[in-house]
Design an enzyme around this catalytic site. Structure first.
Site, PDB file in Angstrom:
ATOM      1  N   GLU A  81       0.827  -1.207   0.000  1.00 13.99           N
ATOM      2  CA  GLU A  81       0.000   0.000   0.000  1.00 13.99           C
ATOM      3  C   GLU A  81       0.860   1.256   0.000  1.00 13.99           C
ATOM      4  O   GLU A  81       0.518   2.246  -0.643  1.00 13.99           O
ATOM      5  CB  GLU A  81      -0.964   0.017   1.181  1.00 13.99           C
ATOM      6  CG  GLU A  81      -1.903   1.204   1.097  1.00 13.99           C
ATOM      7  CD  GLU A  81      -3.239   1.004   1.778  1.00 13.99           C
ATOM      8  OE1 GLU A  81      -4.024   1.961   1.760  1.00 13.99           O
ATOM      9  OE2 GLU A  81      -3.499  -0.085   2.314  1.00 13.99           O
ATOM     10  N   THR A  82       1.988   1.217   0.674  1.00 15.14           N
ATOM     11  CA  THR A  82       2.892   2.368   0.664  1.00 15.14           C
ATOM     12  C   THR A  82       3.355   2.663  -0.753  1.00 15.14           C
ATOM     13  O   THR A  82       3.311   3.814  -1.208  1.00 15.14           O
ATOM     14  CB  THR A  82       4.106   2.110   1.580  1.00 15.14           C
ATOM     15  OG1 THR A  82       3.644   1.997   2.928  1.00 15.14           O
ATOM     16  CG2 THR A  82       5.138   3.210   1.472  1.00 15.14           C
TER      17      THR A  82
END
Length: 139
Positions: free
Chosen positions: A64-65
């Site tokens: 997700e980062t």
């Protein structure tokens, strides 16, 4: 990320912005960032579950980062990208070393951005495959 009008456009800026966040706590090191994608590494040590395997949540945080950073760069000044869906399949475990993530843009639109993220171990074996979709909003 905190509310702001402008997000970093380069690795150094994102490393600074990550201070005190989950990115820093998991040891994620951003290597390349851009609207078309991003790459980073993360140590397995400190990111394991009680059985000693890399925690699936840590792997998801890496994925997700990467997608979120790329989507925010795509969104540009005065806009924000927020994740709306994260899908991840875990293929194998990791007990040591470092995992490496590469996000690649699938769709860069006016209101959404989607990325495929591949997570591998030090030997190049795929640990996980993910897809992230972000909504692009006026900030």
């Amino acid at each position: 990320m905190s509310d702001r009008d402008s997000f970093p456009q380069d690795v150094a800026g994102w490393r600074e912005a990550a201070r005190g966040t989950l990115i820093e706590r998991t040891g994620i090191e951003l290597l390349e960032v851009g609207a078309e994608g991003a790459s980073a590494s993360m140590p397995v040590a400190g990111n394991t579950q009680p059985a000693g395997l890399l925690h699936g949540g840590a792997t998801a945080a890496l994925a997700e980062t990467l997608g979120s950073v790329a989507a925010q760069i795509h969104a540009g000044t005065g806009r924000a990208a927020v994740g709306t869906e994260l899908n991840i399949t875990h293929h194998r475990g990791a007990r040591e070393g470092t995992v490496h993530g590469v996000a690649t843009a699938v769709h860069l639109g006016r209101s959404t951005a989607s990325y495929e993220i591949e997570i591998t171990d030090d030997a190049g074996r795929r640990i996980a495959s993910a897809r992230l979709t972000c909504l692009v909003l006026d900030a």
